[in-house]
Design a protein around this motif. Structure first.
Motif, mmCIF file in Angstrom:
data_model
loop_
_atom_site.group_PDB
_atom_site.id
_atom_site.type_symbol
_atom_site.label_atom_id
_atom_site.label_comp_id
_atom_site.label_asym_id
_atom_site.label_seq_id
_atom_site.Cartn_x
_atom_site.Cartn_y
_atom_site.Cartn_z
ATOM 1 N N ARG A 315 0.797 -1.208 0.000
ATOM 2 C CA ARG A 315 0.000 0.000 0.000
ATOM 3 C C ARG A 315 0.838 1.269 0.000
ATOM 4 O O ARG A 315 0.287 2.342 0.121
ATOM 5 C CB ARG A 315 -0.932 0.005 1.203
ATOM 6 N N GLU A 319 7.590 8.524 -3.841
ATOM 7 C CA GLU A 319 7.886 9.327 -5.020
ATOM 8 C C GLU A 319 9.314 9.851 -4.921
ATOM 9 O O GLU A 319 9.852 10.017 -3.825
ATOM 10 C CB GLU A 319 6.917 10.500 -5.125
ATOM 11 N N ARG A 323 8.192 12.213 -1.302
ATOM 12 C CA ARG A 323 6.859 12.169 -0.736
ATOM 13 C C ARG A 323 6.399 10.705 -0.701
ATOM 14 O O ARG A 323 6.749 9.918 -1.582
ATOM 15 C CB ARG A 323 5.919 12.989 -1.583
ATOM 16 N N TYR A 325 2.998 8.116 -0.114
ATOM 17 C CA TYR A 325 1.550 7.932 0.048
ATOM 18 C C TYR A 325 1.333 6.517 0.532
ATOM 19 O O TYR A 325 1.857 5.579 -0.063
ATOM 20 C CB TYR A 325 0.828 8.116 -1.278
ATOM 21 N N TYR A 327 -1.753 3.875 1.514
ATOM 22 C CA TYR A 327 -3.191 3.641 1.592
ATOM 23 C C TYR A 327 -3.485 2.785 2.806
ATOM 24 O O TYR A 327 -3.288 1.581 2.783
ATOM 25 C CB TYR A 327 -3.687 2.973 0.317
ATOM 26 N N THR A 334 -0.412 4.227 10.849
ATOM 27 C CA THR A 334 -0.133 5.653 10.971
ATOM 28 C C THR A 334 0.945 5.873 12.016
ATOM 29 O O THR A 334 1.869 6.676 11.821
ATOM 30 C CB THR A 334 -1.422 6.400 11.361
ATOM 31 N N THR A 345 -0.751 14.887 5.709
ATOM 32 C CA THR A 345 -2.204 14.880 5.633
ATOM 33 C C THR A 345 -2.713 13.503 6.014
ATOM 34 O O THR A 345 -2.164 12.494 5.576
ATOM 35 C CB THR A 345 -2.671 15.176 4.187
ATOM 36 N N ALA A 350 -5.999 7.144 3.458
ATOM 37 C CA ALA A 350 -4.584 7.253 3.100
ATOM 38 C C ALA A 350 -3.856 8.229 4.016
ATOM 39 O O ALA A 350 -4.469 9.056 4.690
ATOM 40 C CB ALA A 350 -4.444 7.695 1.650
ATOM 41 N N VAL A 352 -0.573 10.874 3.776
ATOM 42 C CA VAL A 352 0.427 11.512 2.920
ATOM 43 C C VAL A 352 1.535 11.998 3.841
ATOM 44 O O VAL A 352 1.273 12.684 4.827
ATOM 45 C CB VAL A 352 -0.174 12.699 2.141
ATOM 46 N N SER A 354 6.050 12.942 4.187
ATOM 47 C CA SER A 354 7.264 13.184 3.424
ATOM 48 C C SER A 354 8.476 12.713 4.206
ATOM 49 O O SER A 354 8.465 12.670 5.439
ATOM 50 C CB SER A 354 7.384 14.648 3.024
ATOM 51 N N HIS A 383 3.203 -0.602 -3.219
ATOM 52 C CA HIS A 383 1.873 -0.777 -3.796
ATOM 53 C C HIS A 383 1.960 -1.609 -5.076
ATOM 54 O O HIS A 383 2.966 -1.591 -5.776
ATOM 55 C CB HIS A 383 1.309 0.614 -4.111
#
Lengths: 485, 261
Positions: A315, A319, A323, A325, A327, A334, A345, A350, A352, A354, A383
């Protein structure tokens, strides 16, 4: 040991690792259970597995109380593979050394139980489904929720609460070394703030301190490991000295997912804790007549990377702009991400985040995480979309991983040592004498000799009280005798 | 990871009634213990890996029956799902030359799909299965009466390891595999033969006008060339039988069955 162990597979089943660590006598008792034997056979590396079955089949023809190592060697074409297989079987006490020198023997209990397996012994049959039978989805949800709660508890042990009064931190996590007691200043709100790096170790400033559980460095590494490694770390503590527990766990692993099995009285005391770990589902540990193994039970014996909930794997997307991400809607995930990422965020499905130098280095300093552990975690949970990409595109993420490694190396660039600095010597002879002393006593760290100017000579010593006191005394004595003082 | 290790075993058991009559007549020992040995072997296969799948086919004279079926999912895409697929044939009746074509087709299909065929010929022998085992990398064993008592051990030793393991474990050497082919018309086993140069069908006699397999027409053989064409078709070493026979026939120059242009 040059016994061909180098040829062993790098990935060994955690069950084998666990059993190799056990005492010899105990292994013999463990093999008295057929499901333990079958699980061991399945977990063995391929050649050793066939050796074991052949030996069991040999015994069936009647001869063969003992055999020579040459018998086994004759079966093999590759010397390395043979040595590795033989060593595994000896380490696991499946093959024992017989009284006669050089002769080997198959473990009697192992032979007997495997023999009954070959004769068709099957695990207990499942009960027919009834209105209480949970669906596959319910079982998956139970396993995932319990394992999430466990991971969350490792990170925030003080927040553990359970309606049945089960104290997981004290019962499992502390003995497993995942959490440790720590003294913190008592606060009005009683909240153990974990957000902004302030270390709340006791300051001896007279404020009232209380003892709370906190994640240890081992715990931080643990939450980033794969499921089967995590499961075995916990299960080692759960099993402890109780062979019944291991036998029952391995029997569970042979049962079919989604079916109910009869809860026998001998297993009733063991079931509640397994329910808490998400390995089985049971409606009421004290009264229920049946229990339902989850996928986690089967994952114990397989060395594969399976998630407790079955489907939800892969998941994370990393990038090249640092960053991430992920899911997930799980509280534990978390919390794990917050260990080494800066969360930006939180969305319903999900997170987000960094990758920042400050967060990564803090995770390394405070939680003892290594760059490799972080990279392995992100790679393992990549993912599906990422996995499907061509390799050269995936390599772009490698720059991110390389950056994490560089940050780790940055931390290792300096190592601080307490030291004592001598300079401004009166004569070169005095410097040379001190240098000789430092080298002889092993306290020398660094020196610089300027033959033209004794004042510029420098010597750095290990900070050791006795050595430095002696050096001071010698220099004082020298100055006095030279009439410089 | 777990999915990579699982394999499929298809056991084909010959239950031809011919062997019961022979057994009833007291010609040899009963077959029931052999089934018991087979069960032990199957249990050993199950013990190897939880993901292992099994199918058992009972083969009656001309009518196979699936006794135990592997998952539907496995049925559909055998070698994509599985790491290895093994076929074990327990044979009790001799070859039927009429089946030569279909047996060879099976062998080539198995070879292409990298499926190993092992054969245990119980109190009989089979040229076809010998070739099948040889060409797919399996083993062909004719257990002696002594070995039959410990058949389970023999099965576990020889037929249980998958392809990767067999590379590390010693397997018995195949002695003198009989590579003889059967005539497509008379079903006779042949040392030397005529080969259709279009479809490579094998014939005992060279005096046919049209190939019955591919309908190619052959010109009438000239008298002189016909004598030379009778040169021996040596058994090929290891390679496919038909290929070998073809090479020999091509070397013979204007051999008898030849298509009309």
């Amino acid at each position: 040991m040059a016994d061909g162990r180098d040829a062993r597979d790098a990935r060994v089943s955690p069950l084998i690792t666990f059993l190799v660590g056990q005492r010899r006598g105990r292994l013999g008792r463990l093999y008295a259970n057929p499901w333990t034997c079958e699980a061991v056979v399945r977990a063995l590396p391929p050649v050793a597995r066939h050796y074991a079955l052949r030996l069991v089949a040999l015994g069936d023809t009647g001869d063969g109380a003992t055999f020579a190592p040459a018998t086994l060697e004759g079966w093999s074409l590759a010397h390395d593979a043979h040595q590795a297989a033989l060593q595994w079987l000896l380490d696991l006490s499946i093959i024992e050394r017989a009284e006669q020198p050089g002769a080997l023997r198959l473990n009697a209990a192992f032979r007997e139980q495997c023999g009954s397996l070959l004769c068709g012994l099957r695990p207990p049959a499942p009960k027919p489904p009834n209105k209480h039978t949970p669906s596959a989805d319910e079982l998956d949800a139970h396993a995932a929720a319990q394992w999430d709660a466990l991971l969350y508890c490792v990170i925030h042990p003080s927040e553990w609460s359970d309606s049945t009064g089960y104290d997981m931190p004290a019962a499992l996590l502390e003995p497993a070394g995942l959490i440790a007691a720590r003294r913190v200043r008592a606060r009005a709100d009683g909240d153990d703030d974990d957000g902004d790096g302030g270390d709340d170790v006791d300051d001896d400033d007279g404020a009232e301190t209380i003892e709370v559980w906190a994640m240890s460095k081992r715990g931080a590494t643990f939450v980033l490991q794969d499921l089967s490694a995590q499961a075995w770390h916990i299960l080692q503590v759960y099993i402890g000295d109780d062979e019944r527990k291991l036998a029952f766990l391995l029997e569970l692993a042979h049962m079919d997912f989604g079916h109910g099995y009869e809860l026998r009285d001998e297993h009733r005391p063991l079931i509640a804790e397994l329910h808490h770990l998400g390995i089985v589902h049971v409606r009421d540990a004290a009264k229920s007549k049946s229990f339902y193994p989850t996928r986690l039970a089967a994952a114990i014996v397989s060395s594969g990377d399976i998630s407790p909930g079955g489907s939800a794997r892969g998941r994370a997307i990393v990038e090249s702009n640092l960053r991430v991400y992920v899911y997930t809607s799980s509280r534990a995930w978390t919390a794990i991400l917050a260990l080494f990422l800066r969360l930006r965020t939180l969305l319903p499905n999900a997170v987000v985040a960094s990758i920042t130098r400050e967060r990564i280095q803090r995770a390394m300093r405070e939680h003892g995480l290594s760059a490799e552990a972080i990279i392995a975690f992100l790679t393992r949970n990549a993912h599906e979309q990422v996995r499907r990409r061509p390799a050269e595109e995936r390599d772009k993420a490698l720059t991110v991983f390389e950056q994490i490694r560089l940050w780790e190396r940055e931390l290792e660039r300096f190592t601080a040592k307490e030291a004592y600095y001598l300079s401004d010597f009166d004569t070169l002879a005095l410097f040379d004498a001190e240098l000789a002393h430092a080298l002889a006593s092993g306290t020398h760290l660094w020196h610089r000799r300027e033959p033209g100017n004794a004042r510029l000579c420098k010597l750095v010593l290990h900070e050791r009280e006795d050595v430095i006191a002696e050096a001071r005394a010698r220099i004082k004595e020298f100055k006095r005798s030279a009439g410089l003082a | 990871m777990a999915a990579l290790d699982r394999s499929l075993l298809v056991v084909i058991v010959d239950v031809n009634p011919a062997m019961w009559t022979a057994e009833a007549a007291g010609e040899h020992a009963p077959f029931v213990p052999i089934i018991r040995h087979l069960c032990m072997f199957i249990n050993a296969f199950r013990a190897l890996d939880g993901g292992n799948r099994l199918a058992i086919v009972a083969c009656h004279a001309g009518k196979p029956t699936m006794l135990i079926r592997a998952d539907e999912e496995l049925d559909r895409s055998l070698h994509t799902v599985l790491d290895t697929a093994l076929v074990l044939v327990l044979l009790a009746t001799p070859d039927d030359p009429a089946q030569y074509n279909s047996v060879m087709n099976c062998i080539f299909a198995a070879q292409r799909a990298a499926i190993m065929i092992d054969c245990f010929a119980i109190r009989t022998s089979s040229t076809f299965m010998q070739q099948a085992a040889h060409m797919t990398g399996g083993v062909y064993v004719e257990p002696t009466a002594q070995q039959e008592l410990g058949l389970a051990q023999l099965l576990i030793t020889l037929a249980l390891p998958d392809r990767a393991c067999r590379a590390l474990l010693r397997q018995p050497k195949a002695h003198d595999v009989d590579f003889r082919a059967a005539c497509f018309l008379t079903n006779q086993l042949l040392d030397r033969a005529y080969v259709c140069s279009v479809c490579l069908s094998i014939f005992h006699h060279g005096d046919i006008i049209e190939c019955p397999a591919c309908r190619s027409r052959f010109p009438p053989p000239p008298r002189l060339a016909r004598k030379r064409a009778k040169r021996a078709v040596a058994p090929a070493h290891g390679g496919p039988v038909i290929g070998g026979a073809h090479a020999a026939a091509a070397g013979a120059g204007s051999s008898a069955p030849r298509p009309a242009l």
